[in-house]
Scaffold this motif. Structure first.
Motif, PDB file in Angstrom:
ATOM      1  N   ALA A 280      -0.392  -1.791  -5.597  1.00 37.87           N
ATOM      2  CA  ALA A 280       0.396  -1.935  -4.378  1.00 37.87           C
ATOM      3  C   ALA A 280       1.889  -1.889  -4.659  1.00 37.87           C
ATOM      4  N   PHE A 281       2.319  -2.366  -5.827  1.00 36.46           N
ATOM      5  CA  PHE A 281       3.745  -2.418  -6.145  1.00 36.46           C
ATOM      6  C   PHE A 281       4.251  -1.146  -6.812  1.00 36.46           C
ATOM      7  N   VAL A 282       3.394  -0.438  -7.551  1.00 36.45           N
ATOM      8  CA  VAL A 282       3.856   0.705  -8.357  1.00 36.45           C
ATOM      9  C   VAL A 282       3.094   1.977  -8.002  1.00 36.45           C
ATOM     10  N   PHE A 283       1.798   2.012  -8.282  1.00 39.26           N
ATOM     11  CA  PHE A 283       1.046   3.272  -8.228  1.00 39.26           C
ATOM     12  C   PHE A 283       1.119   3.940  -6.858  1.00 39.26           C
ATOM     13  N   LEU A 284       0.868   3.184  -5.794  1.00 42.15           N
ATOM     14  CA  LEU A 284       0.844   3.772  -4.457  1.00 42.15           C
ATOM     15  C   LEU A 284       2.184   4.408  -4.109  1.00 42.15           C
ATOM     16  N   TRP A 285       3.282   3.682  -4.337  1.00 40.93           N
ATOM     17  CA  TRP A 285       4.607   4.180  -3.949  1.00 40.93           C
ATOM     18  C   TRP A 285       5.085   5.286  -4.873  1.00 40.93           C
TER      19      TRP A 285
END
Length: 308
Positions: A280-285
């Motif tokens: 949610a903090f890194v991969f998605l964005w």
């Protein structure tokens, strides 16, 4: 009137000082980045070469009598974060004539071994004169799996043995527990939790966490993902704003980044299922940023690209 460059191509005197200052800043930034990488490399190597050798730990009951104890050898086989469980194997031994433990054990009487992980009790029946075969158990532990790679799991393990086939009213058998905590990709530690006066058996606190080398590797991979997204947005943004010219070769590079990010996600040590906080903090964005960079580049190419 703008100053023209000197015949040898050097900037005019009025621009020489700012240009030299920019070069010094770039050199300082490069040296700083290389220094950070060097320190990280040294820390990683130090962590690999200063690992404590795994040893066999022995735990005994504080209030055990003078009878020969039932030896139990506990080996951790696997840590399963998704199930919040630790898989262990128990081997049983009795004293041989030489005083050393004999595996498998040949108990002189029927013994019922109770293994309690705080959630349920599992019973292991040992028959008199029969070899005590190995037993594999799954023990419950608690820990936030979503905190990968900083997740840690704690549990309590209580073992006691009773003579006979019924746990009610049986005579307690003294125990000696030997543990081997060496397991790939995990740091597992066990420490005694002494029971109250009158309680029989052994109680242990179990903790499992990822080694620091794995944590560092995971953060390096996350940093690589962020760098890919920043590169894609820089390329797509500058071309979309008209600050850089359109080069068709960059389309392939941006497309490759879209597939490179999931591949980096899958090479994480002990790669967890999708849905942890790091996603949610890194991969998605990061994935959205790379796709947006490609979309900006394609939009600029469609609007200002060279005609056929």
């Amino acid at each position: 009137m703008e100053a023209s460059p000197t015949p040898d191509g050097a900037p005019p005197d009025g621009q020489a000082a700012p240009a030299a200052r920019i070069r010094r800043l770039r050199l300082a930034a490069l040296c700083l980045a290389l220094s950070v990488l060097g320190v990280g490399y040294a820390v990683l190597i130090s962590d690999f070469y200063h690992l404590t050798e795994p040893t066999e730990s022995v735990f005994r009951e504080r209030q055990a009598d003078a009878r020969a104890p039932l030896d139990i050898y506990l080996e951790v086989l696997a840590v399963e974060p998704a199930r919040q469980a630790i898989e262990v194997r128990l081997d049983f031994a009795t004293q041989s004539d030489s005083g050393a433990p004999r595996f498998p054990g040949l108990p002189g009487t029927d013994i019922l071994v109770e293994v309690n992980d705080g959630g349920d009790v599992q019973e292991i029946a040992l028959q008199a004169g029969q070899p005590a075969i190995s037993k594999t158990l799954s023990l419950s532990v608690d820990g936030p799996f979503e905190n990968y790679p900083l997740d840690r799991y704690d549990g309590t393990l209580r073992i006691r043995a009773i003579e006979g086939k019924d746990a009610a009213g049986g005579v307690s058998v003294p125990l000696r527990l030997r543990t081997w905590e060496n397991i790939a990709s995990w740091e597992v530690a066990m420490s005694p939790r002494y029971a109250a006066a009158g309680d029989k058996g052994l109680s242990l606190h179990v903790r499992a966490q990822r080694p620091s080398a794995q944590i560092l590797f995971a953060f390096v991979v996350f940093a690589g993902m962020i760098l890919l997204a920043a590169s894609a947005l820089t390329i797509g943004g500058l071309v979309f704003l008209g600050a850089r010219k359109i080069e068709a070769a960059l389309t392939g590079a941006l497309g490759a980044m879209i597939f490179a990010v999931p591949m980096l996600r899958n090479v994480l040590p002990g790669a967890p299922p999708l849905g942890v906080r790091a996603d949610a903090f890194v991969f998605l964005w990061v994935q959205i940023g790379v796709i947006l960079g490609l979309a900006l580049f394609v939009a600029a190419w469609a609007r200002r690209g060279p005609p056929p």
